[in-house]
Design a protein around this motif. Sequence first.
Motif, PDB file in Angstrom:
ATOM      1  N   UNK A 139     -23.673 -47.600 -11.516  1.00 60.66           N
ATOM      2  CA  UNK A 139     -22.461 -47.547 -11.052  1.00 60.66           C
ATOM      3  C   UNK A 139     -22.168 -45.956 -10.540  1.00 60.66           C
ATOM      4  N   UNK A 140     -21.543 -45.848  -9.329  1.00 60.26           N
ATOM      5  CA  UNK A 140     -21.084 -44.525  -8.788  1.00 60.26           C
ATOM      6  C   UNK A 140     -20.060 -43.945  -9.607  1.00 60.26           C
ATOM      7  N   UNK A 141     -19.177 -44.627 -10.094  1.00 57.36           N
ATOM      8  CA  UNK A 141     -18.062 -43.810 -10.710  1.00 57.36           C
ATOM      9  C   UNK A 141     -17.696 -44.424 -11.951  1.00 57.36           C
ATOM     10  N   UNK A 142     -17.134 -45.947 -12.194  1.00 59.24           N
ATOM     11  CA  UNK A 142     -16.725 -46.358 -13.305  1.00 59.24           C
ATOM     12  C   UNK A 142     -18.123 -47.000 -14.152  1.00 59.24           C
ATOM     13  N   UNK A 188      -7.781 -48.596  -5.021  1.00 58.96           N
ATOM     14  CA  UNK A 188      -8.561 -49.615  -4.452  1.00 58.96           C
ATOM     15  C   UNK A 188      -9.894 -49.210  -3.601  1.00 58.96           C
ATOM     16  N   UNK A 189      -9.702 -48.032  -3.100  1.00 64.69           N
ATOM     17  CA  UNK A 189     -10.833 -47.533  -2.516  1.00 64.69           C
ATOM     18  C   UNK A 189     -11.975 -47.151  -3.608  1.00 64.69           C
ATOM     19  N   UNK A 190     -11.639 -46.561  -4.691  1.00 60.05           N
ATOM     20  CA  UNK A 190     -12.552 -46.136  -5.771  1.00 60.05           C
ATOM     21  C   UNK A 190     -13.240 -47.634  -6.355  1.00 60.05           C
ATOM     22  N   UNK A 191     -12.289 -48.535  -6.489  1.00 55.73           N
ATOM     23  CA  UNK A 191     -12.819 -49.716  -7.120  1.00 55.73           C
ATOM     24  C   UNK A 191     -13.877 -50.318  -6.189  1.00 55.73           C
ATOM     25  N   UNK A 192     -13.235 -50.524  -4.738  1.00 52.98           N
ATOM     26  CA  UNK A 192     -14.171 -51.389  -3.910  1.00 52.98           C
ATOM     27  C   UNK A 192     -15.417 -50.680  -3.662  1.00 52.98           C
ATOM     28  N   UNK A 193     -15.363 -49.127  -3.741  1.00 56.22           N
ATOM     29  CA  UNK A 193     -16.553 -48.203  -3.386  1.00 56.22           C
ATOM     30  C   UNK A 193     -17.603 -48.606  -4.845  1.00 56.22           C
ATOM     31  N   UNK A 194     -16.792 -48.677  -5.570  1.00 59.30           N
ATOM     32  CA  UNK A 194     -17.669 -48.546  -7.106  1.00 59.30           C
ATOM     33  C   UNK A 194     -18.570 -50.007  -7.124  1.00 59.30           C
ATOM     34  N   UNK A 195     -17.857 -50.883  -6.724  1.00 57.93           N
ATOM     35  CA  UNK A 195     -18.372 -52.324  -7.006  1.00 57.93           C
ATOM     36  C   UNK A 195     -19.638 -52.663  -5.969  1.00 57.93           C
ATOM     37  N   UNK A 241     -12.642 -45.852 -18.262  1.00 56.36           N
ATOM     38  CA  UNK A 241     -14.237 -46.301 -17.818  1.00 56.36           C
ATOM     39  C   UNK A 241     -14.490 -45.549 -16.924  1.00 56.36           C
ATOM     40  N   UNK A 242     -14.394 -44.229 -16.979  1.00 57.72           N
ATOM     41  CA  UNK A 242     -15.042 -43.320 -15.951  1.00 57.72           C
ATOM     42  C   UNK A 242     -16.550 -42.925 -16.466  1.00 57.72           C
ATOM     43  N   UNK A 243     -17.376 -42.775 -15.437  1.00 58.28           N
ATOM     44  CA  UNK A 243     -18.775 -42.670 -16.132  1.00 58.28           C
ATOM     45  C   UNK A 243     -19.128 -40.973 -16.538  1.00 58.28           C
ATOM     46  N   UNK A 244     -19.124 -40.256 -15.386  1.00 60.44           N
ATOM     47  CA  UNK A 244     -19.068 -38.839 -15.665  1.00 60.44           C
ATOM     48  C   UNK A 244     -20.694 -38.372 -15.468  1.00 60.44           C
TER      49      UNK A 244
END
Length: 295
Positions: free
Chosen positions: A253-256, A132-139, A231-234
């Motif tokens: 996007x920062x992560x995904x 949840x933290x990763x998804x919220x932060x990413x959006x 869906x990871x960017x990298x």
Amino acid sequence: MLPYQTLQEAELELGRELSYAEKLWFDYSRDKSDYYLYCHTILFLFVIFSIVPLPVVFMEIKKAHTILKYKIQPKVKISTQGIFKCYKDVMITFCLVVGPLQLVSYPSVQMVGIRTGLPLPSGWEMVMQLLVYFLVEDYTNYWIHRWLHCKWGYDKIHSVHHEYAAPIGFAAPYAHWAEVLILGIPSFLGPAMVPGHMITFWSWIILRQMEAIETHSGYDFPWTPTKYIPFYGGAEYHDYHHYVGGQSQSNFASVFTYCDYIYGTDKGYRYQKHYLEKLREAGSGDVDGINSKSE
């Protein structure tokens, strides 16, 4: 601070024997205030940003051929002096901005209900909260990042971060002090929405900063385990954003990658990937470091 003086009191309160991890946590935290435990976050940030980038940095300084073949922009060289100047500037920002912010932000941690007591969260609970933290932060980071690329936001704030067109691990938090404060909001929003244990919060801070270092490393290693995350960017994904610079309308996007795909801000990157693949298929011997600036 735990409300128990002995393990027996804690086990009586919980109605069961403590797990090994809970006993370790009890021994460490029972005589420490919640504020003191929260301040560990500062230490984790310093250690992560000081140590995690070092293996790649040292190998780049030594020009080790074993990793240089994975460098995304191999024609760009950063001097040893430039690398450690970046580290010094980041540490100054940490000392003057990040550290003081952490010290005074504890009331917000109390308010949202991040706890330090027993029981410890289960592994499954931590995984779901971290997701949840990763998804919220990413959006939320996606939209703030897009705003930072408007003319005013870029010229006044975000251009500092883009001084590194070919980023390095130490440059992950290299930014204007205002950007450091602004982007702290998405990082805290997830824990505020789904508060958990302090250990989960520490894990979130550590994993998020390690991810930022990886995506700014400037190297696309085929063996990195993050390649198996959907869906990871990298590094390659974010490196394109830095290469294009202030004019970039891609890969915010920062992560995904899903936000860029949904809102159509990955077209320049996808065009570049297709262009390079066509060059490779045609047998071109000079595709390394070539990037298309088409948006």
